[in-house]
Write a protein that holds these residues in place. Structure first.
Motif, PDB file in Angstrom:
ATOM      1  N   SER A   2      73.673 -40.414 -19.606  1.00  0.00           N
ATOM      2  CA  SER A   2      73.473 -41.185 -18.532  1.00  0.00           C
ATOM      3  C   SER A   2      74.319 -41.002 -17.250  1.00  0.00           C
ATOM      4  CB  SER A   2      73.687 -42.737 -18.585  1.00  0.00           C
ATOM      5  OG  SER A   2      73.476 -43.602 -17.689  1.00  0.00           O
ATOM      6  N   ALA A  39      68.169 -39.010 -10.464  1.00  0.00           N
ATOM      7  CA  ALA A  39      68.483 -40.329 -11.279  1.00  0.00           C
ATOM      8  C   ALA A  39      68.117 -41.604 -10.301  1.00  0.00           C
ATOM      9  CB  ALA A  39      69.742 -40.349 -11.822  1.00  0.00           C
ATOM     10  N   VAL A  40      68.616 -41.459  -9.097  1.00  0.00           N
ATOM     11  CA  VAL A  40      68.478 -42.710  -8.148  1.00  0.00           C
ATOM     12  C   VAL A  40      66.939 -42.875  -8.012  1.00  0.00           C
ATOM     13  CG1 VAL A  40      69.125 -43.471  -6.055  1.00  0.00           C
ATOM     14  CG2 VAL A  40      70.725 -42.554  -7.304  1.00  0.00           C
ATOM     15  N   ALA A  42      64.499 -42.090  -9.601  1.00  0.00           N
ATOM     16  CA  ALA A  42      63.968 -42.683 -10.863  1.00  0.00           C
ATOM     17  C   ALA A  42      64.188 -43.955 -11.045  1.00  0.00           C
ATOM     18  CB  ALA A  42      64.157 -41.914 -12.099  1.00  0.00           C
ATOM     19  N   ALA A  43      65.469 -44.528 -11.120  1.00  0.00           N
ATOM     20  CA  ALA A  43      65.680 -45.720 -11.426  1.00  0.00           C
ATOM     21  C   ALA A  43      65.329 -46.906 -10.271  1.00  0.00           C
ATOM     22  CB  ALA A  43      67.032 -45.714 -11.444  1.00  0.00           C
ATOM     23  N   TYR A  44      65.213 -46.443  -9.137  1.00  0.00           N
ATOM     24  CA  TYR A  44      65.237 -47.444  -8.144  1.00  0.00           C
ATOM     25  C   TYR A  44      63.803 -47.336  -7.354  1.00  0.00           C
ATOM     26  CZ  TYR A  44      69.868 -48.923  -9.356  1.00  0.00           C
ATOM     27  OH  TYR A  44      71.035 -49.278  -9.990  1.00  0.00           O
ATOM     28  N   THR A  95      67.440 -56.389 -10.089  1.00  0.00           N
ATOM     29  CA  THR A  95      67.103 -55.456 -11.319  1.00  0.00           C
ATOM     30  C   THR A  95      68.186 -55.831 -12.367  1.00  0.00           C
ATOM     31  OG1 THR A  95      68.845 -53.995 -10.101  1.00  0.00           O
ATOM     32  CG2 THR A  95      66.486 -53.933  -9.753  1.00  0.00           C
TER      33      THR A  95
END
Length: 96
Positions: A2, A39-40, A42-44, A95
């Motif tokens: 992660s 990653a940012v 994809a996550a947000y 979230t």
């Protein structure tokens, strides 16, 4: 692995997010800027313009006790400051 560990929600980071549209995250020590950007996004679901990284070395301390020297240290930390495209925001509280 992660990459994003947690967002940093201090006064300074919150003011930076409101004024300059930059968000701060605690990230994996081995992650590079390209991995953090992906990653940012994809996550947000936002568009990342820039990523700045900061490496903090562990702080060491020595205590003198009746049993002798006690050596200790904190953990090393890597932070990432992510600039998001104008008009887009990240809402950490919805979230959860």
């Amino acid at each position: 692995m992660s990459i994003l560990i947690k967002p940093i929600l201090t006064e300074k980071a919150t003011k930076d997010a409101e004024d300059k549209n930059r968000y701060t995250f605690s990230v994996d020590k081995k992650a590079n800027k390209i991995q953090i950007k992906k990653a940012v996004e994809a996550a947000y679901g936002v568009t990342v313009e820039k990523v700045h990284t900061l490496n903090y070395a562990p702080k060491r301390s020595v205590r003198y006790t009746k049993n002798g020297l006690q050596l200790s240290q904190t953990n090393a930390v890597k932070k990432a400051v992510v600039s998001v495209k104008e008009g887009e925001t990240i809402d950490f509280y919805n979230t959860i």
